[in-house]
Enzyme design. Structure first.
Site: not given
Ligand code: GAR
Length: 205
Positions: A18, A113, A149
């Site tokens: 992200n 999320h 969340d």
């Molecule tokens: C993503 O899917 C994000 O939505 C989730 O962790 C992942 C991080 O991926 N976040 C949560 O679950 C927060 N509650 P990334 O490090 O590749 O962005």
């Protein structure tokens, strides 16, 4: 005079896809912001490497080197304040933030999320959506409050769950949508197009 760019701090814990989506949107000029600081609570988070590759300041702030949560968060607040950022984006930041931090940046912290909140807050959400037999899941960008969340919803994308999905395939399709809606939501905020009204985020006319 060139107007100051909207400044972001991005908090990460892991892979950083992200963060990468935000960087890419900025580099394509689809997002008129700059990332002033990336902070990880995990030393070897790949997200930090991504930040450094793009010439961004990325630091590891070790929660274990502080006596308690408040002092860790105070240090986080100071790091972020020193950059005068406009918005803090949690991007896979897997630590719950406390009252102290949230009050320091009231209504200026957002998170992405991987579920359609308020369904499936917390952890292992794609697995839980599958186990529950949900037909749709997705992702949510929301303001951060003290409830995990639980803050006001800014935007969401819906993802269909197919019979042959497993946690990996569902997570991948949700992640594709995350990468689209997160930079878009930041752009809406910086353009002043949203108004926070209690639990609702309204789109200005
Ligand atoms: C993503 O899917 C994000 O939505 C989730 O962790 C992942 C991080 O991926 N976040 C949560 O679950 C927060 N509650 P990334 O490090 O590749 O962005």
């Amino acid at each position: 005079m060139v107007p100051n760019k909207f400044k972001l701090a991005v908090l990460v814990s892991g892979r950083g896809s992200n963060l990468q989506a935000i960087i890419d949107s900025i580099e394509k000029n689809a997002l008129q912001a700059e990332i002033s600081l990336v902070v990880s609570n995990v030393k070897d988070a790949y997200a930090l490497e991504r930040a450094h590759k793009h010439g961004l300041e990325g630091i590891f702030l070790d929660p274990k080197s502080y006596p308690d949560r408040n002092s860790y968060e105070q240090s986080l607040v100071e790091q972020i304040r020193s950059k005068s950022v406009d918005l803090i984006c949690l991007a896979g930041y897997m630590r719950v933030l406390g009252k102290h931090f949230i009050e320091a940046f009231s209504d200026r912290i957002i998170n992405i999320h991987p579920s359609l909140l308020p369904a499936f807050p917390g952890l292992n959400v794609q697995k839980r959506a599958l186990e529950h037999g949900a037909h749709f899941s997705g992702c949510t960008v929301h303001y951060v409050n003290e409830e995990v969340d639980g803050g006001a919803i800014i935007s969401q994308a819906v993802v269909r769950i197919f019979d042959d999905d497993d946690e990996t395939s569902l997570s991948e399709r949700i992640l594709e949508q995350e990468h689209l809606i997160y930079p878009e939501a930041i752009q809406l905020i910086l353009e002043g197009k949203l108004t926070l009204a209690g639990r609702r985020v309204l789109h200005n006319k």
